[in-house]
Scaffold this active site. Structure first.
Site, PDB file in Angstrom:
ATOM      1  N   CYS A   2       0.822  -1.204   0.000  1.00 52.35           N
ATOM      2  CA  CYS A   2       0.000   0.000   0.000  1.00 52.35           C
ATOM      3  C   CYS A   2       0.864   1.265   0.000  1.00 52.35           C
ATOM      4  CB  CYS A   2      -0.926   0.091   1.192  1.00 52.35           C
ATOM      5  SG  CYS A   2      -1.842  -1.418   1.486  1.00 52.35           S
ATOM      6  N   ARG A  27       2.896   0.694  -5.538  1.00 51.91           N
ATOM      7  CA  ARG A  27       2.888  -0.035  -4.265  1.00 51.91           C
ATOM      8  C   ARG A  27       1.622  -0.860  -4.073  1.00 51.91           C
ATOM      9  NH1 ARG A  27       6.674   2.737  -0.883  1.00 51.91           N
ATOM     10  NH2 ARG A  27       5.833   1.649   0.904  1.00 51.91           N
ATOM     11  N   TRP A  74      -2.872  -2.703  -1.570  1.00 55.02           N
ATOM     12  CA  TRP A  74      -2.514  -4.054  -2.027  1.00 55.02           C
ATOM     13  C   TRP A  74      -3.014  -4.950  -0.909  1.00 55.02           C
ATOM     14  CZ3 TRP A  74       0.571  -8.096  -0.235  1.00 55.02           C
ATOM     15  CH2 TRP A  74       0.856  -9.094  -1.169  1.00 55.02           C
ATOM     16  N   ASN A  98      -0.262   1.591   5.895  1.00 57.04           N
ATOM     17  CA  ASN A  98       0.566   0.687   5.094  1.00 57.04           C
ATOM     18  C   ASN A  98       1.272  -0.240   6.079  1.00 57.04           C
ATOM     19  OD1 ASN A  98       2.475  -0.508   3.395  1.00 57.04           O
ATOM     20  ND2 ASN A  98       3.871   1.222   3.582  1.00 57.04           N
ATOM     21  N   GLY A  99       1.134  -1.552   5.887  1.00 59.64           N
ATOM     22  CA  GLY A  99       1.778  -2.501   6.786  1.00 59.64           C
ATOM     23  C   GLY A  99       0.790  -3.568   7.226  1.00 59.64           C
ATOM     24  N   GLU A 478      14.855 -16.420 -13.992  1.00 54.83           N
ATOM     25  CA  GLU A 478      14.333 -15.075 -14.247  1.00 54.83           C
ATOM     26  C   GLU A 478      13.357 -15.084 -15.434  1.00 54.83           C
ATOM     27  OE1 GLU A 478      14.093 -12.441 -12.738  1.00 54.83           O
ATOM     28  OE2 GLU A 478      13.787 -10.862 -14.204  1.00 54.83           O
ATOM     29  N   LYS A 482       9.465 -13.962 -15.135  1.00 54.18           N
ATOM     30  CA  LYS A 482       8.873 -12.914 -15.973  1.00 54.18           C
ATOM     31  C   LYS A 482       7.631 -13.439 -16.678  1.00 54.18           C
ATOM     32  CE  LYS A 482      10.381  -9.965 -14.780  1.00 54.18           C
ATOM     33  NZ  LYS A 482      11.576  -9.564 -14.056  1.00 54.18           N
ATOM     34  N   GLU A 485       4.679 -13.974 -14.094  1.00 52.41           N
ATOM     35  CA  GLU A 485       4.082 -12.777 -13.498  1.00 52.41           C
ATOM     36  C   GLU A 485       3.357 -11.915 -14.525  1.00 52.41           C
ATOM     37  OE1 GLU A 485       8.178 -10.163 -12.893  1.00 52.41           O
ATOM     38  OE2 GLU A 485       6.405  -9.601 -11.762  1.00 52.41           O
ATOM     39  N   HIS A 501      16.123 -35.765 -12.681  1.00 53.48           N
ATOM     40  CA  HIS A 501      15.838 -36.132 -11.287  1.00 53.48           C
ATOM     41  C   HIS A 501      14.387 -35.883 -10.905  1.00 53.48           C
ATOM     42  CE1 HIS A 501      20.032 -36.960 -10.758  1.00 53.48           C
ATOM     43  NE2 HIS A 501      20.339 -35.750 -11.222  1.00 53.48           N
ATOM     44  N   LYS A 600       4.669  -2.940  -7.239  1.00 52.79           N
ATOM     45  CA  LYS A 600       6.069  -2.682  -7.572  1.00 52.79           C
ATOM     46  C   LYS A 600       6.967  -2.739  -6.337  1.00 52.79           C
ATOM     47  CE  LYS A 600       9.342  -1.425 -10.401  1.00 52.79           C
ATOM     48  NZ  LYS A 600       9.874  -2.568 -11.172  1.00 52.79           N
TER      49      LYS A 600
HETATM   50  C1  F6R Z   1       9.736  -9.301 -10.615  1.00 54.88           C
HETATM   51  C2  F6R Z   1      10.011  -8.272  -9.630  1.00 54.88           C
HETATM   52  C3  F6R Z   1      10.117  -8.674  -8.195  1.00 54.88           C
HETATM   53  C4  F6R Z   1      11.146  -7.794  -7.464  1.00 54.88           C
HETATM   54  C5  F6R Z   1      11.112  -8.102  -5.966  1.00 54.88           C
HETATM   55  C6  F6R Z   1      12.152  -7.297  -5.205  1.00 54.88           C
HETATM   56  O1  F6R Z   1       9.720  -8.771 -11.896  1.00 54.88           O
HETATM   57  O2  F6R Z   1      10.128  -7.122  -9.944  1.00 54.88           O
HETATM   58  O3  F6R Z   1      10.401 -10.028  -8.050  1.00 54.88           O
HETATM   59  O4  F6R Z   1      12.407  -8.032  -7.992  1.00 54.88           O
HETATM   60  O5  F6R Z   1       9.844  -7.798  -5.461  1.00 54.88           O
HETATM   61  O6  F6R Z   1      11.962  -5.936  -5.384  1.00 54.88           O
HETATM   62  P1  F6R Z   1      13.115  -4.897  -5.122  1.00 54.88           P
HETATM   63  O7  F6R Z   1      14.147  -5.096  -6.159  1.00 54.88           O
HETATM   64  O8  F6R Z   1      12.452  -3.545  -5.225  1.00 54.88           O
HETATM   65  O9  F6R Z   1      13.644  -5.185  -3.746  1.00 54.88           O
END
Ligand code: F6R
Length: 605
Positions: A2, A27, A74, A98-99, A478, A482, A485, A501, A600
C-alpha cells in the site's frame, strides 16, 4: 504493501492527493480512497480498482477541504472491495495504513466482546476503533501514542481528526514514511517519489517516530514522546523521464531503454582515462574480505544468483546467496570479515530491509545495490552502489535487473583486481569487453519480431519450462518468473542437469521448453539435456550464439544471439526472455505494467 499520502495546506487538497496516489500505484493498485475534512465532517470516498476510478468519482462529487489523507491498497486482510479500501473512518477519526497489524484479530475480538461491530475485514479498522476510544479522553497526539503502543506488526499511518482540521498525524514502525515541505503546505508520503512533483525538501521518519503536520510546520516526536529535529534532505533531479513516450506501455519502453541505462551505469563506474573501475567507500578492504553474502528477493535475488558465478570465477572469496525472507529468520552466524550485499530496485522491500536491519544490529558491514538512492535500504547501509537505471515503472523488473547484474559484475571485477585474484591484463580486457555491452544488447533487441512469432505459438500453452546451466540457470529462473508474473502462464526455471531427477516427467507433447545455451563450457551438456526434452515431445526454443547454424532439426525455434565475452552472456540472454514474456502477455491481453495481484514495491513480509 500500500501507499499513503497526507496533505495539510491553505488550499484544497484532493487533486494533489489523487496525483500523488497515481505515483504510489506501484505499491498497490487494487483499491483507492481519500478522506478530507469538509465543513467540519470527515468526507471519505473510496472504491475498488485504480486511482483513475477514484478520480472519476471525485469528478462527479468533488471533495472540498484543505486537509486530507489518501491510500492505494494491495490487499492483505480482506478482498479488494470498496468496504475494505482505505481510509477507515469513524465519526471522529480517519486512518490510512501501510503494513500489517499482527495482533488485529486479538484486539478485534476484545472489542467485539463489548459490542463493537467492524465494517471491514481489514486489520486497519482496529486502529480506527482504538483511536476513537482513546479520543474520548485524550488529545490526538496522546491518543496516537497510546494506540500505537498497543499495535504489533508494521505500520505507516496517516490520520485526520474531525475536530482538528488543522493537522494530519503520521506514525511509523517498520513501513517507510517521508515528510515533504513547501510554502503553506506540508506533506506525508510513503516515499519521496510520491512527493517529488510537489517538493524536493524531504525528511524521513525513523521507527517509532510520530509527526504532526500542519500547513505551516511539522513537529516530530521519537518513540519516547520527546520532541526531536529532523534533517532535511534535498532530492536529486531525475534525469530520466517517467513518461511512456511513443511506447505502448512502460515495460516495453524499459526493455528498449537498456542499452542506454547500461551505458549510463558503465560511465558512472568506469574511469574513461584510466580504464579503471571506481568504487569508493567500500566498508571493508577487499583484501580483508573472507566472505560475501548476497541477499535479495524475486528478480533482485536472481541477480545475486548470477553474481555468485562471477564472484567465484574472478575472486577467491566464499560466496553465499540468500532470499531475504529466509535469511531474516535463519540462525545466521554473522562474520565481521564478511560483506553483506543487499540488492533491491526500490530499496523499500520489507524482507530485504529486515535482513539489512538484522545485519546492522549485528554490527557487520553492509552494502546496497539500489536504484532508488533515497530509499530506506540505501539510507541504512554502510555503502550504497546505485545502478543508475532511472525510474522503473513497470511492475515487472527489467532494466533494474540488468543494472543490478552490471553493478555486481563491476564489483566482482574490482574486488578481484584489488586482491590480485585477477591479473591486470585480464582485468583491463574485461573492462574493454564490458564497453561493448550496450551494442550487444541493442543487437539482441533486434530479435523482437521473431520472438513475437514464438510468443503467438506458445501463448495458449498450459505450462512451460526454462532450462540452463551455470550462470544461465538463474537466467532461466528469471525468464520463468517474468513469464508467469506477466502472462499468468505457469513456468518453471530449472538447472538443465536436474531434469532427469524429476521434472522430466512434466515434459509432454508440445510443452514449450526454453533452453538457454550460450557457447560456454556447459554448451554440449545443455544440448544433451535439450535432446532428452525433444525426445519426449517438448517444443524447444533454443537461445544460443552459434553463428546462425541450426543445431538440430527438431528444434521448434532457434535464436542466435551476438557473441561476447562468455561472462557477459547473462546480460544478452536476458533480453529475448524479457521480450518473450512481454509478447505472450500482450497476446493474452494481460495488464502489462500492472500484473494482477502484484505491486512494484513489496513493503509487507
Ligand atoms: C519481478 C520483480 C520482483 C522484485 C522483488 C524485489 O519482476 O520485480 O520479483 O524483484 O519484489 O523488489 P526490489 O528489487 O524492489 O527489492
Amino acid at each position: 504493501m500500500c501507499g499513503i499520502i497526507g496533505i495539510a495546506s491553505n488550499k484544497k487538497v484532493s487533486t494533489n492527493i489523487v496525483n500523488a496516489l497515481k505515483k504510489l500505484e506501484y505499491r498497490g493498485y487494487d483499491s483507492a480512497g481519500l478522506a478530507t475534512i469538509t465543513n467540519g465532517e470527515i468526507n471519505e470516498k473510496k472504491c475498488s480498482g485504480r486511482v483513475e476510478k477514484l478520480e472519476k468519482i471525485l469528478f462527479q462529487s468533488p471533495n472540498e477541504g484543505n486537509l486530507g489523507i489518501g491510500h492505494v491498497r494491495w490487499a492483505t486482510h480482506g478482498v479488494p472491495n470498496e468496504v475494505n479500501a482505505h481510509p477507515h473512518s469513524s465519526e471522529i477519526v480517519s486512518v490510512v495504513h501501510n503494513g500489517i497489524i499482527e495482533n488485529s484479530d486479538k484486539l478485534k475480538k476484545e472489542f467485539e466482546k463489548s459490542g463493537t461491530t467492524f465494517k471491514s475485514q481489514t486489520d486497519t479498522e482496529v486502529i480506527t476503533v482504538l483511536l476513537t476510544e482513546k479520543l474520548k479522553k485524550l488529545d490526538p497526539l496522546k491518543a496516537v501514542f497510546e494506540t500505537i503502543d498497543m499495535l504489533k506488526g508494521s505500520f505507516a499511518l496517516g490520520i485526520i481528526f474531525k475536530n482538528h482540521k488543522e493537522f494530519v498525524i503520521g506514525a511509523r514502525r517498520g513501513s517507510p514514511l517521508a515528510v515533504g515541505y513547501s510554502n503553506n503546505e506540508n506533506y506525508l508520503g510513503s516515499d519521496s517519489y510520491a512527493l517529488k512533483s510537489m517538493t524536493n525538501k524531504i525528511s524521513y521518519l525513523d521507527d517509532g517516530d510520530v509527526c504532526v503536520l500542519s500547513k505551516d510546520e511539522v513537529k516530530f516526536y521519537n518513540h519516547n514522546k520527546d520532541k526531536i529535529n529532523k534533517e532535511i534532505f534535498t532530492l536529486s533531479e531525475d534525469k530520466a523521464s517517467v513518461s511512456k513516450g511513443n511506447y505502448k506501455n512502460f515495460m516495453i519502453k524499459e526493455i528498449f531503454e537498456q542499452p542506454v541505462t547500461v551505458k549510463t551505469c558503465l560511465k558512472e563506474y568506469i574511469d574513461k582515462i584510466r580504464e579503471e573501475i571506481n568504487f569508493y567507500n567500500l566498508p571493508l578492504d577487499p583484501k580483508e574480505i573472507n566472505k560475501i553474502v548476497l541477499i535479495g528477493c524475486g528478480t533482485a535475488y536472481h541477480s545475486c544468483l548470477v553474481a555468485k558465478y562471477w564472484f567465484e570465477e574472478f575472486t577467491s572469496i566464499n560466496i553465499e546467496v540468500d532470499i531475504a525472507s529466509e535469511f531474516r529468520y535463519r540462525k545466521v552466524r554473522f562474520d565481521k570479515k564478511a560483506l553483506y550485499i543487499f540488492v533491491s530496485q526500490s530499496g523499500e522491500t520489507a524482507d530485504t530491509y529486515a535482513a539489512l536491519d538484522l545485519c546492522k544490529r549485528q554490527n557487520v558491514k553492509t552494502c546496497s545495490v539500489i536504484n532508488v538512492v533515497e530509499s530506506s535500504i540505501a539510507r541504512n547501509s554502510n555503502c550504497v552502489l546505485p545502478i543508475h537505471a532511472g525510474p522503473e515503472i513497470g511492475v515487472a523488473s527489467t532494466k533494474a535487473f540488468l543494472g543490478q547484474m552490471l553493478v555486481l559484475y563491476l564489483l566482482s571485477l574490482k574486488i578481484s583486481e584489488v586482491r590480485n585474484d585477477m591479473q591486470n591484463i585480464e582485468y583491463k580486457k574485461k573492462i574493454s569487453e564490458l564497453k561493448k555491452l550496450p551494442t550487444l544488447i541493442s543487437e539482441a533487441l533486434k530479435e523482437e519480431e521473431k520472438i513475437q512469432l514464438i510468443a503467438k505459438d506458445i501463448c495458449e500453452s498450459k505450462g512451460s519450462m526454462f532450462l540452463g546451466r551455470g550462470s544461465s540457470f538463474p537466467i532461466a529462473l528469471e525468464g520463468a518468473l517474468k513469464l508467469k508474473e506477466l502472462s499468468y502462464l505457469h513456468a518453471e526455471g530449472y538447472p538443465a542437469g536436474e531434469m532427469k531427477h524429476g521434472p522430466l516427467a512434466l515434459i509432454e507433447d508440445g510443452l514449450p521448453v526454453v533452453v538457454i545455451a550460450p557457447k560456454d563450457k556447459y554448451f554440449e551438456k545443455t544440448l544433451s539435456n535439450m535432446q532428452e526434452v525433444i525426445a519426449r515431445g517438448g517444443k524447444v526454443l533454443l537461445l544460443t550464439n552459434s553463428d546462425g547454424k541450426v543445431i538440430s532439426e527438431n528444434i521448434r525455434f532457434q535464436i542466435n544471439l551476438p557473441d561476447s565475452d562468455l561472462t557477459l552472456t547473462p546480460f544478452i540472454f536476458t533480453i529475448p526472455l524479457q521480450l518473450l514474456s512481454y509478447h505472450v502477455a500482450l497476446f493474452k491481453k494481460c495488464d502489462i505494467d500492472k500484473p494482477r495481484n502484484l505491486a512494484k514495491s513489496v513493503t509487507v513480509e
